[in-house]
Design an enzyme around this catalytic site. Structure first.
Site, short mmCIF file in Angstrom:
data_model
loop_
_atom_site.label_atom_id
_atom_site.label_comp_id
_atom_site.label_asym_id
_atom_site.label_seq_id
_atom_site.Cartn_x
_atom_site.Cartn_y
_atom_site.Cartn_z
CB THR A 12 29.40 35.06 30.73
OG1 THR A 12 30.61 34.20 30.66
CG2 THR A 12 28.02 34.30 30.78
CD GLU A 126 16.21 43.63 39.18
OE1 GLU A 126 15.59 44.50 39.41
OE2 GLU A 126 16.41 42.72 39.89
CB VAL A 129 20.42 39.80 43.55
CG1 VAL A 129 19.53 38.69 44.42
CG2 VAL A 129 21.46 40.39 44.25
N GLY A 131 20.36 36.86 38.69
CA GLY A 131 20.58 36.88 37.03
C GLY A 131 19.11 37.56 36.63
CB ILE A 133 14.91 36.65 39.27
CG1 ILE A 133 15.16 35.08 38.79
CG2 ILE A 133 13.55 36.79 40.06
CD1 ILE A 133 15.20 34.14 40.03
CD GLU A 187 30.50 35.23 39.65
OE1 GLU A 187 31.11 36.11 39.30
OE2 GLU A 187 29.46 34.99 39.64
CG ASP A 198 27.48 34.43 43.65
OD1 ASP A 198 28.07 35.27 42.78
OD2 ASP A 198 26.50 34.04 43.68
CE LYS A 202 24.44 36.17 42.90
NZ LYS A 202 24.21 34.72 42.46
N GLY A 306 23.77 33.02 33.80
CA GLY A 306 23.97 32.80 32.37
C GLY A 306 23.90 34.07 31.60
P1 NAP Z 1 33.54 36.99 32.40
O1 NAP Z 1 32.87 36.22 31.72
O2 NAP Z 1 34.81 36.75 33.25
O3 NAP Z 1 33.82 38.46 31.91
C1 NAP Z 1 34.78 39.59 32.24
C2 NAP Z 1 34.86 40.37 31.38
O4 NAP Z 1 35.44 41.71 31.95
C3 NAP Z 1 35.71 40.01 30.19
O5 NAP Z 1 35.35 40.63 28.93
C4 NAP Z 1 37.18 40.52 30.41
O6 NAP Z 1 37.89 40.64 29.41
C5 NAP Z 1 36.77 41.99 31.21
N1 NAP Z 1 37.75 42.59 31.95
C6 NAP Z 1 37.91 41.87 33.47
N2 NAP Z 1 38.87 42.87 33.98
C7 NAP Z 1 39.13 43.65 33.01
C8 NAP Z 1 40.19 44.88 33.10
N3 NAP Z 1 40.82 45.03 34.21
N4 NAP Z 1 40.18 45.71 32.08
C9 NAP Z 1 39.26 45.49 31.07
N5 NAP Z 1 38.25 44.63 30.99
C10 NAP Z 1 38.42 43.51 31.98
O7 NAP Z 1 32.60 37.45 33.56
P2 NAP Z 1 30.89 37.37 33.67
O8 NAP Z 1 30.23 36.18 34.04
O9 NAP Z 1 30.51 37.96 32.39
O10 NAP Z 1 30.67 38.31 34.78
C11 NAP Z 1 30.78 39.84 34.79
C12 NAP Z 1 30.07 40.44 36.13
O11 NAP Z 1 28.59 40.01 36.27
C13 NAP Z 1 30.71 39.91 37.48
O12 NAP Z 1 30.62 40.85 38.57
C14 NAP Z 1 29.70 38.58 37.99
O13 NAP Z 1 29.62 38.47 39.31
C15 NAP Z 1 28.27 39.13 37.30
N6 NAP Z 1 27.42 38.35 36.93
C16 NAP Z 1 27.69 37.32 36.48
C17 NAP Z 1 26.55 36.37 36.05
C18 NAP Z 1 26.92 35.26 34.97
O14 NAP Z 1 25.98 34.52 35.04
N7 NAP Z 1 27.91 34.75 34.59
C19 NAP Z 1 25.19 36.57 36.64
C20 NAP Z 1 25.03 37.38 37.39
C21 NAP Z 1 25.99 38.58 37.54
P3 NAP Z 1 38.60 39.39 28.51
O15 NAP Z 1 37.31 38.97 27.94
O16 NAP Z 1 39.48 40.14 27.60
O17 NAP Z 1 39.12 38.72 29.49
N1 HSE Z 2 27.95 32.68 39.57
C1 HSE Z 2 26.69 32.98 39.87
C2 HSE Z 2 25.58 32.08 40.17
C3 HSE Z 2 26.29 33.95 38.62
O1 HSE Z 2 26.28 30.71 39.93
O2 HSE Z 2 24.50 32.19 40.67
C4 HSE Z 2 24.92 34.51 38.97
O3 HSE Z 2 25.28 35.56 39.84
#
Ligand code: NAP
Ligand code: HSE
Length: 429
Positions: A12, A126, A129, A131, A133, A187, A198, A202, A306
Site C-alpha cells: 500500500t 514522519e 504516526v 499517515g 499528517i 494493517e 497500532d 504511535k 492509506g
Molecule cells: P503492505 O501493503 O503489507 O506491504 C508490505 C510490502 O513489503 C509488500 O510489498 C511486501 O511484498 C513487502 N515485504 C514484506 N516483507 C518482506 C520481506 N521479508 N522481503 C521483501 N519484501 C517484503 O504494508 P503497507 O500497508 O504498505 O505498510 C507498510 C508499512 O507502513 C508498515 O510498517 C505500516 O505499519 C506502515 N504504515 C502503513 C500505513 C497504511 O495506511 N497502510 C500508514 C502508515 C504507516 P509483497 O507485496 O510481495 O507481499
Molecule cells: N493501520 C493504520 C491505521 C495505518 O489504521 O491507522 C496507519 O498507520
C-alpha cells in the site's frame, strides 16, 4: 545529480511512494531528482497497482540496501524483522533511512537512533504516526520550545473508520473492518488496529518526541475496540458523547534534577463530549491535540492512513534528506535527553462511564450510589436505560476520581446481590 532510492516493500505505502516518484510534474523540483533504483518485495509474480520494470524488483532486501546505486533506503515493508536488521544494515553502510514502520520504531527506536547518531545519518519517520499528517517534525522542531503537557489523539485510521460508520450507519463491525482492509487502512494483521497496539506504538513514539525520553512500549496500558459493545456507543450518544479510540500521553510531574519525568500514557476507547475538539474527527481521519506551554493547544488533522497520504509523508522525509545541508541537523535527528517513567495506573485520575446489569427493583440505584460514595467516588449522573423482566441497565458517569477508589467501588458494586454484572467500563473526558 540524481539521488538513488531503494524501496523495501511495494505494498500500500510502497506503491504510493513509487507513484509519486514516477510523476514529479507539479511537485517540488527535488522530486525529479529522486530515482527509484531497487525495490524489494516478497512475491515477484504479484499483480500490483503500479507497474515497474521487472529488473528493479528483487526478493532480496539486503541486496537493495547494499546496492551502491541506492543512496537512501525507504523501509515500508512493516513488521519487526527483517525490518529492524535492514534499517541497522543501511545505517551501518552510512545510508539514511526513511521508515513508516511504527512497530519497529516503538520497540527499537532507541537502538536505531543511537546507531544513526553514531554513524551520522538520519532516520526519519514522519509516516509512522498520523499517515499524511505532519506531526513528527512539528513535535521535534516547530514546538521544540514548549513544555509539552499533553499529547492526545485519534491516531488509528482503521478503528476511527469503523467507529464512525458503526455510529452513523449502525453498520456491522466485521463488514466495516473488511472495507478498511480493502481500502488499505488496516494493517496486514488487523488485530494490531482493533486491539489498540497500532495506536500504542504511535503514542509511544509521540511520547519519546514530546518529553525527550522513551517509555517501555509493552508497559503502555492498551485497550482496543474489539470488546466494545454497540450498546455503549448508543448510550454514549444519548448522553451527549461520542466514543473514540483515544491515545493519551500526559505529563504528571516535571522532572527535577536526576529524577525521571512521570508520565501517564495509555490507549483506550473514550467517551468524548460532543463539544471536544477531537469529537468531530470521523472516518479514516486522524487528529492529534498537542498542549504545551507557552503555545497552548495546537491540533493537527488529516488523513491518517492509506496509500497516497502515507506516501506523501514518506516522500517529504526523502526530500528533507535529499535537500538538506551536509552533516546532521540536531533538530531533524531524533534523540533522547532525559529519562521518563510511567505512573502506576492506580494513582491516575479519570472520569468514568460504567454500565451495570442489575435486577429491576426499588433501592438498587441507592445501593450503587452508596458503594461509590463509601469509596470516595463522586457521581455526575446515574441513569436507568432499559428494563425488562430479566434485568435493568444502569449507566453511571463519575466525576474525575482516583482509579484506585473507582476500582474499589466497582468491587463493592459487583458484590451486591442485585448486580448481575459490570457490563462495561469506559473512560470519559
Ligand atoms: P503492505 O501493503 O503489507 O506491504 C508490505 C510490502 O513489503 C509488500 O510489498 C511486501 O511484498 C513487502 N515485504 C514484506 N516483507 C518482506 C520481506 N521479508 N522481503 C521483501 N519484501 C517484503 O504494508 P503497507 O500497508 O504498505 O505498510 C507498510 C508499512 O507502513 C508498515 O510498517 C505500516 O505499519 C506502515 N504504515 C502503513 C500505513 C497504511 O495506511 N497502510 C500508514 C502508515 C504507516 P509483497 O507485496 O510481495 O507481499
Ligand atoms: N493501520 C493504520 C491505521 C495505518 O489504521 O491507522 C496507519 O498507520
Amino acid at each position: 545529480m540524481t539521488i538513488g532510492i531503494g524501496l523495501l516493500g511495494l505494498g500500500t505505502v510502497g506503491a504510493g511512494v513509487a507513484e509519486i516518484l514516477a510523476t514529479p510534474e507539479g511537485r517540488h523540483p527535488l522530486v525529479a531528482e529522486l530515482e527509484l533504483r531497487r525495490v524489494a518485495v516478497r512475491d515477484l509474480q504479484r499483480t500490483r497497482p503500479i507497474q515497474l520494470p521487472s529488473e528493479l524488483l528483487s526478493t532480496e532486501p539486503e541486496a537493495v540496501v547494499d546496492d551502491p546505486a541506492v543512496d537512501i533506503v525507504v523501509e515500508v515493508m512493516g513488521g519487526l524483522e527483517p525490518a529492524r536488521s535492514l534499517i541497522l544494515r543501511a545505517i551501518a553502510a552510512g545510508k539514511p533511512v526513511v521508515t513508516a514502520n511504527k512497530a519497529v520504531i516503538a520497540r527499537h527506536g532507541e537502538e536505531i537512533a543511537a546507531a544513526a547518531a553514531a554513524a551520522g545519518v538520519y532516520v526519519l519517520l514522519e509516516a509512522a504516526v498520523g499517515g499524511g499528517i505532519p506531526i513528527i517534525e512539528p513535535l521535534k522542531q516547530s514546538l521544540g520550545a514548549n513544555r509539552i503537557q499533553r499529547v492526545s489523539g485519534i491516531i488509528n485510521g482503521t478503528t476511527n473508520y469503523i467507529l464512525s460508520r458503526m455510529a452513523a450507519e449502525g453498520a456491522d463491525y466485521a463488514a466495516v473492518l473488511a472495507d478498511a482492509q480493502r481500502l488499505g487502512y488496516a494493517e496486514a494483521d488487523p488485530a494490531a488496529d482493533v486491539q489498540g497496539a497500532d495506536a500504542a506504538d504511535k503514542i509511544a513514539i509521540l511520547t519519546g518526541l514530546a518529553y525527550g525520553g522513551s517509555v517501555p512500549r509493552e508497559a503502555i496500558p492498551t485497550e482496543g475496540i474489539d470488546q466494545l459493545d454497540a450498546r455503549d456507543v448508543t448510550y454514549a450518544d444519548q448522553l451527549g458523547f461520542v466514543v473514540k479510540l483515544l491515545a493519551v500521553s500526559q505529563r504528571i510531574e516535571t522532572a527535577t534534577d536526576g529524577d525521571p519525568q512521570l508520565l501517564d500514557v495509555r490507549v483506550h476507547p473514550t467517551l468524548l463530549p460532543r463539544s471536544h475538539p477531537l469529537a468531530g474527527v470521523n472516518g479514516v481521519f486522524n487528529a492529534i491535540l498537542v498542549e504545551g506551554e507557552p503555545v497552548g493547544q495546537v491540533m493537527f488533522y488529516g488523513p491518517g492512513a492509506g496509500s497516497g497520504p502515507t506516501a506523501s509523508a514518506v516522500v517529504a522525509d526523502i526530500l528533507n534528506i535529499a535537500g538538506g545541508p551536509p552533516g546532521i541537523d540536531p533538530l531533524l535527528a531524533a534523540g533522547s535527553w532525559r529519562q521518563c517513567r510511567l505512573i502506576d495506573g492506580a494513582r491516575t485520575t479519570h472520569r468514568n462511564y460504567v454500565r451495570l446489569r442489575t435486577t429491576d427493583q426499588p433501592g438498587v440505584i441507592g445501593r450503587i450510589g452508596t458503594c461509590f460514595g463509601d469509596a470516595g467516588v463522586s457521581i455526575q449522573s446515574i441513569v436507568q436505560f432499559e428494563a425488562d423482566s430479566e434485568a435493568a441497565e444502569i449507566v453511571v458517569i463519575t466525576h474525575e476520581v482516583l482509579e484506585a477508589d473507582f476500582r474499589s467501588a466497582l468491587d463493592a458494586i459487583a458484590a451486591l446481590p442485585e448486580v448481575q454484572r459490570v457490563a462495561a467500563c469506559l473512560r470519559t473526558l
